[in-house]
Design a protein around this motif. Structure first.
Motif, PDB file in Angstrom:
ATOM      1  N   LYS A 197     -25.587 -23.246  15.110  1.00  0.00           N
ATOM      2  CA  LYS A 197     -25.089 -24.281  16.033  1.00  0.00           C
ATOM      3  C   LYS A 197     -24.884 -25.650  15.397  1.00  0.00           C
ATOM      4  CE  LYS A 197     -27.125 -22.387  20.192  1.00  0.00           C
ATOM      5  NZ  LYS A 197     -28.319 -22.438  21.032  1.00  0.00           N
ATOM      6  N   SER A 200     -27.818 -28.242  16.779  1.00  0.00           N
ATOM      7  CA  SER A 200     -29.150 -28.371  16.183  1.00  0.00           C
ATOM      8  C   SER A 200     -29.096 -29.108  14.840  1.00  0.00           C
ATOM      9  CB  SER A 200     -29.780 -26.988  16.010  1.00  0.00           C
ATOM     10  OG  SER A 200     -28.992 -26.199  15.160  1.00  0.00           O
ATOM     11  N   LYS A 201     -27.902 -29.328  14.297  1.00  0.00           N
ATOM     12  CA  LYS A 201     -27.810 -29.944  12.958  1.00  0.00           C
ATOM     13  C   LYS A 201     -27.124 -31.307  12.995  1.00  0.00           C
ATOM     14  CE  LYS A 201     -29.450 -26.205  11.003  1.00  0.00           C
ATOM     15  NZ  LYS A 201     -28.803 -25.044  10.406  1.00  0.00           N
ATOM     16  N   GLY A 219     -21.206 -20.537   8.441  1.00  0.00           N
ATOM     17  CA  GLY A 219     -21.954 -19.903   9.524  1.00  0.00           C
ATOM     18  C   GLY A 219     -21.293 -20.103  10.875  1.00  0.00           C
ATOM     19  N   GLY A 220     -22.102 -19.940  11.914  1.00  0.00           N
ATOM     20  CA  GLY A 220     -21.566 -19.976  13.272  1.00  0.00           C
ATOM     21  C   GLY A 220     -21.012 -21.333  13.685  1.00  0.00           C
ATOM     22  N   PHE A 223     -17.032 -22.479  13.921  1.00  0.00           N
ATOM     23  CA  PHE A 223     -16.005 -22.201  14.928  1.00  0.00           C
ATOM     24  C   PHE A 223     -15.838 -23.321  15.953  1.00  0.00           C
ATOM     25  CE2 PHE A 223     -17.671 -18.333  13.047  1.00  0.00           C
ATOM     26  CZ  PHE A 223     -16.512 -17.917  12.417  1.00  0.00           C
ATOM     27  N   ILE A 237     -18.795 -17.466  18.067  1.00  0.00           N
ATOM     28  CA  ILE A 237     -19.749 -18.387  18.697  1.00  0.00           C
ATOM     29  C   ILE A 237     -19.165 -19.807  18.649  1.00  0.00           C
ATOM     30  CG2 ILE A 237     -20.991 -18.722  16.512  1.00  0.00           C
ATOM     31  CD1 ILE A 237     -23.574 -18.893  18.009  1.00  0.00           C
ATOM     32  N   PHE A 272     -20.788  -7.581  17.831  1.00  0.00           N
ATOM     33  CA  PHE A 272     -21.905  -8.216  17.123  1.00  0.00           C
ATOM     34  C   PHE A 272     -22.875  -7.110  16.715  1.00  0.00           C
ATOM     35  CE2 PHE A 272     -25.883 -10.637  16.732  1.00  0.00           C
ATOM     36  CZ  PHE A 272     -25.449 -11.720  15.989  1.00  0.00           C
ATOM     37  N   LEU A 293     -18.143 -13.379  11.578  1.00  0.00           N
ATOM     38  CA  LEU A 293     -19.586 -13.226  11.351  1.00  0.00           C
ATOM     39  C   LEU A 293     -20.009 -13.474   9.900  1.00  0.00           C
ATOM     40  CD1 LEU A 293     -20.537 -10.146  13.620  1.00  0.00           C
ATOM     41  CD2 LEU A 293     -20.716 -12.577  14.138  1.00  0.00           C
ATOM     42  N   GLY A 317     -29.213 -23.468   6.099  1.00  0.00           N
ATOM     43  CA  GLY A 317     -28.538 -22.564   7.044  1.00  0.00           C
ATOM     44  C   GLY A 317     -27.658 -21.522   6.366  1.00  0.00           C
ATOM     45  N   PRO A 318     -27.744 -20.267   6.834  1.00  0.00           N
ATOM     46  CA  PRO A 318     -26.979 -19.173   6.223  1.00  0.00           C
ATOM     47  C   PRO A 318     -25.473 -19.249   6.517  1.00  0.00           C
ATOM     48  CG  PRO A 318     -28.155 -18.386   8.147  1.00  0.00           C
ATOM     49  CD  PRO A 318     -28.595 -19.801   7.936  1.00  0.00           C
ATOM     50  N   GLY A 320     -23.582 -16.645   7.176  1.00  0.00           N
ATOM     51  CA  GLY A 320     -23.177 -15.560   8.074  1.00  0.00           C
ATOM     52  C   GLY A 320     -24.396 -14.956   8.724  1.00  0.00           C
ATOM     53  N   PHE A 322     -26.773 -12.978   8.192  1.00  0.00           N
ATOM     54  CA  PHE A 322     -27.318 -12.277   7.014  1.00  0.00           C
ATOM     55  C   PHE A 322     -28.342 -11.212   7.370  1.00  0.00           C
ATOM     56  CE2 PHE A 322     -31.681 -13.827   6.631  1.00  0.00           C
ATOM     57  CZ  PHE A 322     -31.666 -14.874   7.535  1.00  0.00           C
ATOM     58  N   GLU A 323     -28.855 -11.283   8.621  1.00  0.00           N
ATOM     59  CA  GLU A 323     -29.835 -10.277   9.036  1.00  0.00           C
ATOM     60  C   GLU A 323     -29.187  -8.889   9.107  1.00  0.00           C
ATOM     61  OE1 GLU A 323     -29.093 -13.057  10.688  1.00  0.00           O
ATOM     62  OE2 GLU A 323     -30.909 -14.134  11.327  1.00  0.00           O
ATOM     63  N   ASP A 354     -33.882 -20.861   8.553  1.00  0.00           N
ATOM     64  CA  ASP A 354     -33.368 -19.550   8.191  1.00  0.00           C
ATOM     65  C   ASP A 354     -32.854 -19.407   6.772  1.00  0.00           C
ATOM     66  OD1 ASP A 354     -33.652 -17.491  10.053  1.00  0.00           O
ATOM     67  OD2 ASP A 354     -32.421 -18.618  11.461  1.00  0.00           O
TER      68      ASP A 354
HETATM   69  P1  AMP Z   1     -30.013 -21.808  12.396  1.00  0.00           P
HETATM   70  O1  AMP Z   1     -31.368 -21.472  12.938  1.00  0.00           O
HETATM   71  O2  AMP Z   1     -29.224 -22.755  13.215  1.00  0.00           O
HETATM   72  O3  AMP Z   1     -30.076 -22.183  10.931  1.00  0.00           O
HETATM   73  O4  AMP Z   1     -29.159 -20.477  12.491  1.00  0.00           O
HETATM   74  C1  AMP Z   1     -29.474 -19.317  11.778  1.00  0.00           C
HETATM   75  C2  AMP Z   1     -28.816 -18.147  12.438  1.00  0.00           C
HETATM   76  O5  AMP Z   1     -27.415 -18.340  12.458  1.00  0.00           O
HETATM   77  C3  AMP Z   1     -29.064 -16.848  11.720  1.00  0.00           C
HETATM   78  O6  AMP Z   1     -29.900 -16.057  12.500  1.00  0.00           O
HETATM   79  C4  AMP Z   1     -27.674 -16.236  11.580  1.00  0.00           C
HETATM   80  O7  AMP Z   1     -27.627 -14.880  11.949  1.00  0.00           O
HETATM   81  C5  AMP Z   1     -26.846 -17.062  12.535  1.00  0.00           C
HETATM   82  N1  AMP Z   1     -25.424 -17.087  12.167  1.00  0.00           N
HETATM   83  C6  AMP Z   1     -24.890 -17.374  10.985  1.00  0.00           C
HETATM   84  N2  AMP Z   1     -23.557 -17.243  11.008  1.00  0.00           N
HETATM   85  C7  AMP Z   1     -23.218 -16.831  12.258  1.00  0.00           C
HETATM   86  C8  AMP Z   1     -21.983 -16.487  12.907  1.00  0.00           C
HETATM   87  N3  AMP Z   1     -20.823 -16.552  12.240  1.00  0.00           N
HETATM   88  N4  AMP Z   1     -22.038 -16.108  14.183  1.00  0.00           N
HETATM   89  C9  AMP Z   1     -23.225 -16.037  14.827  1.00  0.00           C
HETATM   90  N5  AMP Z   1     -24.411 -16.347  14.284  1.00  0.00           N
HETATM   91  C10 AMP Z   1     -24.425 -16.740  13.013  1.00  0.00           C
END
Ligand code: AMP
Length: 396
Positions: A197, A200-201, A219-220, A223, A237, A272, A293, A317-318, A320, A322-323, A354
């Motif tokens: 999100k 949160s950042k 990451g998410g 978008f 997202i 998803f 994703l 922050g990841p 994608g 990654f889980e 994360d």
């Molecule tokens: P955060 O806690 O804000 O650092 O978010 C970490 C989470 O963002 C991880 O659990 C990822 O699976 C998720 N994430 C990363 N990229 C995406 C994406 N493209 N769509 C949905 N969730 C995502």
């Protein structure tokens, strides 16, 4: 900044706030002793100088006294890691703790029971903090994970140690690392912000815009920016109430001369799920019913070039989900680029939630210059806040 080197611990009792909030399995065995290992250098230094050590920590979130959160469960592991006997006080304050602390000889270690068995700990109660303070001669804070809380043992206690308080090795390293990225950095400086999100950042983004040359968004949160710029994001997202904010950030970055890099392509999926169908598409042309994703190959090429050219790198922050194995490639590739750049002499700091989990999961930890031990605390430092636990030692 006062550290262990500013004191001689010979014949002194150091009361150390450590973070021994370690995970336990159903048989109360420690499943990951990283946090105990992390406190060892501080403890060893004091003991080797002829001092003794009183360790205090919380474990979990007990409501009053709850056996399952007793620190006695971690006593054996602490003894193993430290390679020495550790005494245990069944109550962190009171007669037994006072007596054990008073009789502690040079070279000995005492572990106090869970601080959070008392609600006074989280309330920051002064009388409770004073009782803890009475146990030791010098206060050492080595718990970064709780440094953003004004609790009795992390902050309030420090007022009873005028001229006799310092940071432990771990906390000092955290502070130095973040300083090296935000205020003392070798240029070019690149921040990579991923995760789910923007919301949160946002404070982190605003604070570091003044400090970085490049900001890679992944990451998410991508978008929300892409939609704000008029792109088609399918089911990806998105925070619709943050579209204006996204435009605002891009504008501010431009004014400050920061280059923002949004992805150009993504791995899109039709669900998803790890087993979803996938295709690589233009980030602004995600088909209806599909969601982005992971990072696409063209985006990763651009990221690679920037990372290899950077002298200072901050990763939070990841890139994608990654889980799920199918969407871990972007995050793993980024880890590899940062590892390579670090080997070439860049300073890399990974911090905040994360990304630390991802770095550990994929074995990158030894290849980064520093991996932070405090999720929330690191985020607050990146937001530019002075943490109460740190201020309490600095304001002497
Ligand atoms: P955060 O806690 O804000 O650092 O978010 C970490 C989470 O963002 C991880 O659990 C990822 O699976 C998720 N994430 C990363 N990229 C995406 C994406 N493209 N769509 C949905 N969730 C995502």
């Amino acid at each position: 900044m006062k550290t262990l080197n500013d004191f001689n611990f010979n014949n002194k009792k150091a009361i150390i706030r450590v973070d021994f909030n370690v995970p336990l399995d159903e048989n109360f065995k420690v499943t990951d002793n990283t946090r105990i290992e992390a406190a060892k250098p501080t403890i060893d230094k004091i003991i080797n100088e002829g001092g003794s050590v009183i360790l205090m920590s919380h474990l979990g979130r007990p409501k009053g006294v709850e056996e399952k959160y007793s620190l006695k469960h971690i006593l054996a592991e602490t003894e193993k890691v430290l390679g020495r006997n550790v005494k245990f006080a069944k109550d962190c304050i009171g007669n037994e703790a006072v007596e054990l602390a008073a009789n502690l000889k040079a070279g000995e270690v005492l572990l106090l029971e869970n601080l959070r068995f008392y609600t006074e700990e989280e309330k920051g109660d002064v009388a409770f903090a004073q009782k803890l303070a009475n146990l030791g001669d010098i206060y050492v804070n080595d718990a970064f994970g709780t440094a953003h809380r004004a609790h009795a043992s992390t902050t309030i206690i420090a007022q009873f140690f005028s001229g006799k308080k310092c940071f432990g090795n771990l906390l000092a390293k955290e502070i130095e690392s973040i300083e090296r990225v935000l205020n003392n950095s070798e240029k070019p400086v690149t921040a990579i912000l991923g995760g789910s999100k923007v919301s949160s950042k946002i404070t982190v983004i605003e604070n570091i815009l003044d400090k970085v040359n490049h900001m890679i968004i992944g990451g998410g949160m991508t978008f929300t920016f892409i939609k704000a710029l008029g792109g088609k994001i399918g089911n990806s997202i998105c925070e619709d109430d943050k579209l204006e904010l996204a435009i605002e950030i891009l504008k501010k970055a431009k004014e400050k001369g920061v280059q923002i890099h949004l992805p150009v392509d993504v791995v899109a999926a039709d669900a998803f799920s790890n087993d979803a169908n996938t295709q690589v598409v233009d980030v602004k042309q995600i088909p209806d019913g599909w969601q982005g994703l992971d990072s696409g190959p063209k985006s990763l090429e651009i990221i690679k070039r920037i990372i290899l050219d950077s002298k200072t790198i901050l990763w939070n922050g990841p890139l994608g989900v990654f889980e799920m194995e199918s969407f871990a490639n972007g995050t793993i590739s980024l880890g590899n680029y940062i590892a390579e750049s670090t080997q070439n002499g860049a300073f890399s700091l990974v911090g905040g939630g994360d990304s630390v989990a991802a770095v550990k999961q994929f074995g990158f930890e030894p290849k980064m210059s520093y991996v932070s031990t405090g999720g929330g605390a690191m985020l607050e430092m990146l937001e530019g806040k002075t943490l109460p636990g740190i201020a309490a030692i600095l304001n002497d």
